[in-house]
Design an enzyme around this catalytic site. Sequence first.
Site, mmCIF file in Angstrom:
data_model
loop_
_atom_site.group_PDB
_atom_site.id
_atom_site.type_symbol
_atom_site.label_atom_id
_atom_site.label_comp_id
_atom_site.label_asym_id
_atom_site.label_seq_id
_atom_site.Cartn_x
_atom_site.Cartn_y
_atom_site.Cartn_z
ATOM 1 C CD GLU A 42 -2.850 1.245 2.345
ATOM 2 O OE1 GLU A 42 -3.639 2.211 2.428
ATOM 3 O OE2 GLU A 42 -2.836 0.308 3.165
ATOM 4 C CG ASP B 131 2.298 8.042 4.152
ATOM 5 O OD1 ASP B 131 2.905 9.096 3.906
ATOM 6 O OD2 ASP B 131 1.068 7.934 4.040
ATOM 7 C CG ASP C 192 11.003 7.476 -3.534
ATOM 8 O OD1 ASP C 192 9.994 6.939 -4.034
ATOM 9 O OD2 ASP C 192 11.700 8.304 -4.152
ATOM 10 C CG ASP D 223 -0.636 15.726 -4.052
ATOM 11 O OD1 ASP D 223 -1.605 16.296 -4.580
ATOM 12 O OD2 ASP D 223 0.343 16.330 -3.600
ATOM 13 C CE LYS E 40 -1.529 26.166 -8.271
ATOM 14 N NZ LYS E 40 -0.604 27.184 -7.720
ATOM 15 C CG ASP F 265 -11.373 13.189 -3.621
ATOM 16 O OD1 ASP F 265 -10.173 13.141 -3.978
ATOM 17 O OD2 ASP F 265 -11.784 14.002 -2.779
ATOM 18 N NE ARG G 173 -15.397 11.462 11.365
ATOM 19 C CZ ARG G 173 -15.165 11.897 12.598
ATOM 20 N NH1 ARG G 173 -16.032 11.637 13.563
ATOM 21 N NH2 ARG G 173 -14.055 12.546 12.886
ATOM 22 C CG PHE G 174 -11.577 13.111 5.200
ATOM 23 C CD1 PHE G 174 -11.540 14.256 5.970
ATOM 24 C CD2 PHE G 174 -11.122 13.176 3.897
ATOM 25 C CE1 PHE G 174 -11.064 15.444 5.450
ATOM 26 C CE2 PHE G 174 -10.645 14.367 3.366
ATOM 27 C CZ PHE G 174 -10.616 15.500 4.148
ATOM 28 C CD GLU G 175 -14.168 6.899 0.146
ATOM 29 O OE1 GLU G 175 -14.613 6.452 -0.940
ATOM 30 O OE2 GLU G 175 -13.449 6.225 0.926
#
Length: 296
Positions: A125, A150, A177, A200, A204, A236, A274-276
């Site tokens: 992951e 991470d 990395d 992420d 831009k 998302d 919950r955030f999603e």
Amino acid sequence: MSDSLNAPEIPQPGTSGQSGITGIAGISGISGISGDDHPGHIPGVSVRHTRTKGEPRFPDGPKADPAGSHFERRIRSFQPRRSRVTAGQADALQRLWPEWGLDIDGQCVVDFAELFGNGNPVVLEIGFGMGEATAQMAAADPGTNILAVDVHTPGQGNLLNLADQNGLSNIRVGNGDAIILLREMLTPDSLDGLRVYFPDPWPKKRHHKRRLIQPEFLSLAATRLKPGAVVHCATDWEPYAEQMLEVLTAHPDFENTQDDGGFAPRPQFRPLTRFEGQGLDKGHVVNDLLFRRVQP
């Protein structure tokens, strides 16, 4: 990596970046979200503020830059950042990192049987934010090992704490990395799956080159995935979802698991955080992609 090893240069709308789920509690089947619960800790005071000058942040924990200058400089899809580490997270990093942590230094090949203590399938992951979803997936599937990578120190500590409190022996936490991990430290056909949730989006246009899901990344990942292994992405950010679908569809090493060649329904094994859920309530669209590594 969020490369999720993901830390955006600019604030991102929506649910992009698992790092946005800091502080979520009450996840089904998982207890013990780490906080300022360490004996003797003064609430609201960061652990890093109590160090003496020159003392390493976590002497027995993850290194600040494990790969150092051993490898070439290149554009990265993640940006390490410092943020507050609670006493519970710091305690977990100090106690558990020597046993359950992996610094990605690119100097050795990882033996999964030695790392996990068994020969179970291993899923990588990339980017786990604060680790709640990772812990829930590990609890639901104890026969699958998860190597979660991470660069966010509070998230590393939080996931270690969740694994410890909930007896999840099938989690190991990687620091650094993921590209170096894949290229230098994993053997061919060693992974049974790859998960990249809410990386992420680098919205831009001039930053699109920083996005993780690119043809070069997929070519590297394909060499480490067993035939039939599934790459599962979720985002998302709809323009990024469209790019992911385009890049994965065009890559000769992968095939879409969906007969219509489009996005997949969210599988039951990927928890809805919950955030999603808050993003969905606001009308955000979350797209899942499930692509299978084809037989060479």
